[in-house]
Design a protein around this motif. Structure first.
Motif, mmCIF file in Angstrom:
data_model
loop_
_atom_site.group_PDB
_atom_site.id
_atom_site.type_symbol
_atom_site.label_atom_id
_atom_site.label_comp_id
_atom_site.label_asym_id
_atom_site.label_seq_id
_atom_site.Cartn_x
_atom_site.Cartn_y
_atom_site.Cartn_z
ATOM 1 N N ILE A 1 6.798 5.859 0.553
ATOM 2 C CA ILE A 1 7.023 5.548 1.956
ATOM 3 C C ILE A 1 8.368 4.854 2.076
ATOM 4 O O ILE A 1 8.582 3.808 1.463
ATOM 5 N N ALA A 2 9.278 5.429 2.844
ATOM 6 C CA ALA A 2 10.576 4.796 3.109
ATOM 7 C C ALA A 2 10.650 4.434 4.583
ATOM 8 O O ALA A 2 10.022 5.073 5.424
ATOM 9 N N GLY A 3 11.410 3.396 4.881
ATOM 10 C CA GLY A 3 11.553 2.954 6.259
ATOM 11 C C GLY A 3 10.637 1.804 6.628
ATOM 12 O O GLY A 3 10.510 1.451 7.798
ATOM 13 N N VAL A 4 9.994 1.206 5.615
ATOM 14 C CA VAL A 4 9.128 0.048 5.873
ATOM 15 C C VAL A 4 10.020 -1.105 6.337
ATOM 16 O O VAL A 4 11.006 -1.431 5.667
ATOM 17 N N PRO A 5 9.733 -1.691 7.496
ATOM 18 C CA PRO A 5 10.586 -2.785 7.972
ATOM 19 C C PRO A 5 10.558 -3.952 6.998
ATOM 20 O O PRO A 5 9.500 -4.446 6.636
ATOM 21 N N ASP A 6 11.728 -4.357 6.579
ATOM 22 C CA ASP A 6 11.846 -5.362 5.524
ATOM 23 C C ASP A 6 12.153 -6.735 6.112
ATOM 24 O O ASP A 6 12.987 -6.861 6.999
ATOM 25 N N GLY A 7 11.456 -7.752 5.641
ATOM 26 C CA GLY A 7 11.769 -9.116 6.014
ATOM 27 C C GLY A 7 11.196 -9.584 7.346
ATOM 28 O O GLY A 7 11.463 -10.703 7.757
ATOM 29 N N LEU A 8 10.434 -8.741 8.038
ATOM 30 C CA LEU A 8 9.863 -9.143 9.331
ATOM 31 C C LEU A 8 8.596 -9.960 9.168
ATOM 32 O O LEU A 8 8.340 -10.882 9.936
ATOM 33 N N LEU A 9 7.794 -9.574 8.196
ATOM 34 C CA LEU A 9 6.492 -10.196 7.981
ATOM 35 C C LEU A 9 6.325 -10.527 6.501
ATOM 36 O O LEU A 9 7.047 -9.999 5.659
ATOM 37 N N HIS A 10 5.330 -11.357 6.193
ATOM 38 C CA HIS A 10 4.984 -11.607 4.790
ATOM 39 C C HIS A 10 4.648 -10.279 4.114
ATOM 40 O O HIS A 10 4.077 -9.376 4.737
ATOM 41 N N ASP A 11 4.976 -10.165 2.833
ATOM 42 C CA ASP A 11 4.712 -8.925 2.101
ATOM 43 C C ASP A 11 3.244 -8.539 2.133
ATOM 44 O O ASP A 11 2.916 -7.359 2.266
ATOM 45 N N ASP A 12 2.337 -9.524 2.026
ATOM 46 C CA ASP A 12 0.911 -9.185 2.026
ATOM 47 C C ASP A 12 0.460 -8.680 3.399
ATOM 48 O O ASP A 12 -0.405 -7.807 3.491
ATOM 49 N N VAL A 13 1.069 -9.179 4.472
ATOM 50 C CA VAL A 13 0.742 -8.694 5.818
ATOM 51 C C VAL A 13 1.238 -7.261 5.983
ATOM 52 O O VAL A 13 0.517 -6.388 6.499
ATOM 53 N N MET A 14 2.460 -6.987 5.522
ATOM 54 C CA MET A 14 2.996 -5.624 5.605
ATOM 55 C C MET A 14 2.155 -4.670 4.768
ATOM 56 O O MET A 14 1.900 -3.536 5.183
ATOM 57 N N THR A 15 1.699 -5.118 3.619
ATOM 58 C CA THR A 15 0.825 -4.292 2.784
ATOM 59 C C THR A 15 -0.455 -3.940 3.546
ATOM 60 O O THR A 15 -0.882 -2.786 3.550
ATOM 61 N N ASP A 16 -1.046 -4.923 4.217
ATOM 62 C CA ASP A 16 -2.257 -4.670 5.025
ATOM 63 C C ASP A 16 -1.984 -3.651 6.125
ATOM 64 O O ASP A 16 -2.801 -2.764 6.382
ATOM 65 N N ILE A 17 -0.844 -3.779 6.800
ATOM 66 C CA ILE A 17 -0.488 -2.847 7.874
ATOM 67 C C ILE A 17 -0.348 -1.428 7.319
ATOM 68 O O ILE A 17 -0.799 -0.464 7.935
ATOM 69 N N LEU A 18 0.243 -1.302 6.149
ATOM 70 C CA LEU A 18 0.388 0.015 5.521
ATOM 71 C C LEU A 18 -0.976 0.601 5.155
ATOM 72 O O LEU A 18 -1.225 1.790 5.358
ATOM 73 N N VAL A 19 -1.860 -0.230 4.607
ATOM 74 C CA VAL A 19 -3.206 0.235 4.272
ATOM 75 C C VAL A 19 -3.898 0.760 5.530
ATOM 76 O O VAL A 19 -4.449 1.873 5.539
ATOM 77 N N ILE A 20 -3.849 -0.022 6.601
ATOM 78 C CA ILE A 20 -4.495 0.390 7.857
ATOM 79 C C ILE A 20 -3.910 1.706 8.352
ATOM 80 O O ILE A 20 -4.653 2.630 8.714
ATOM 81 N N HIS A 21 -2.578 1.820 8.354
ATOM 82 C CA HIS A 21 -1.924 3.039 8.834
ATOM 83 C C HIS A 21 -2.404 4.266 8.059
ATOM 84 O O HIS A 21 -2.750 5.290 8.657
ATOM 85 N N PHE A 22 -2.409 4.153 6.740
ATOM 86 C CA PHE A 22 -2.713 5.326 5.913
ATOM 87 C C PHE A 22 -4.206 5.575 5.718
ATOM 88 O O PHE A 22 -4.590 6.559 5.092
ATOM 89 N N GLN A 23 -5.056 4.709 6.270
ATOM 90 C CA GLN A 23 -6.491 4.991 6.266
ATOM 91 C C GLN A 23 -6.941 5.629 7.579
ATOM 92 O O GLN A 23 -8.035 6.172 7.647
ATOM 93 N N MET A 24 -6.097 5.579 8.607
ATOM 94 C CA MET A 24 -6.497 6.090 9.919
ATOM 95 C C MET A 24 -6.504 7.610 9.949
ATOM 96 O O MET A 24 -5.577 8.264 9.478
ATOM 97 N N SER A 25 -7.557 8.158 10.565
ATOM 98 C CA SER A 25 -7.656 9.617 10.649
ATOM 99 C C SER A 25 -6.548 10.211 11.510
ATOM 100 O O SER A 25 -6.086 11.318 11.251
ATOM 101 N N LYS A 26 -6.073 9.477 12.530
ATOM 102 C CA LYS A 26 -4.994 10.020 13.373
ATOM 103 C C LYS A 26 -3.694 10.193 12.591
ATOM 104 O O LYS A 26 -2.801 10.916 13.014
ATOM 105 N N ASN A 27 -3.588 9.541 11.451
ATOM 106 C CA ASN A 27 -2.422 9.692 10.572
ATOM 107 C C ASN A 27 -2.722 10.610 9.392
ATOM 108 O O ASN A 27 -1.990 10.619 8.409
ATOM 109 N N ASN A 28 -3.819 11.367 9.504
ATOM 110 C CA ASN A 28 -4.268 12.278 8.437
ATOM 111 C C ASN A 28 -4.592 11.510 7.159
ATOM 112 O O ASN A 28 -4.512 12.052 6.062
ATOM 113 N N GLY A 29 -4.942 10.235 7.304
ATOM 114 C CA GLY A 29 -5.146 9.377 6.146
ATOM 115 C C GLY A 29 -6.531 9.459 5.546
ATOM 116 O O GLY A 29 -7.357 10.291 5.923
#
Length: 110
Positions: free
Chosen positions: A11-39
Motif C-alpha cells: 500500500i502506497a500513499g498512506v498519510p505519514d505523520g498525521l496520526l500515531h502509527d498504531d492508529v494508522m495501522t488500525d485504520i488500514l485494517v478497517i479499510h481492508f476488511q470492509m466488503s465495499k473495498n473488496n476486503g
C-alpha cells in the motif's frame, strides 16, 4: 494456506505523520476488511516500513488479494483523518521497494 508473500499487498500513499502509527495501522485494517473495498480478514499490517507512506497488508486468504487488486480506486477515509487519501495497491514481490519508490511514492510527493 498460500505462502505469506502471495497473501500480501503493498500500500502506497498512506498519510505519514498525521496520526500515531498504531492508529494508522488500525485504520488500514478497517479499510481492508470492509466488503465495499473488496476486503477480507487481515492477518497482519506492517506499518511503518522503511519506505515513507508505505504499508504491507497480509490477508488470511489469497483470494482476498485478488479482489482487493481488482478494486479500481482505494480511498482511505476515517473520521480521524482530515480528508480522503488515495491509496495505490500493488501485489507484493521481492523487488517491490524500488518500484514503489520510483513509480508510486515520488509522484505522490510531487
Amino acid at each position: 494456506q498460500a505462502a505469506k508473500p502471495a497473501r500480501t499487498v503493498v500500500i502506497a500513499g498512506v498519510p505519514d505523520g498525521l496520526l500515531h502509527d498504531d492508529v494508522m495501522t488500525d485504520i488500514l485494517v478497517i479499510h481492508f476488511q470492509m466488503s465495499k473495498n473488496n476486503g477480507g480478514d487481515v492477518e497482519e499490517v506492517l506499518y511503518p516500513t522503511m519506505e515513507k507512506g508505505v504499508a504491507y497488508v497480509t490477508f488470511e486468504d489469497q483470494e482476498v488479494v485478488e479482489s482487493v487488486l481488482k478494486k479500481h480506486e482505494h480511498q482511505l477515509e476515517d473520521k480521524r483523518l482530515p480528508r480522503y487519501y488515495p491509496l495505490k495497491v500493488t501485489r507484493y514481490c521481492e523487488h517491490v521497494s524500488a518500484f514503489v519508490i520510483y513509480l508510486v511514492v515520488l509522484p505522490l510527493l510531487g
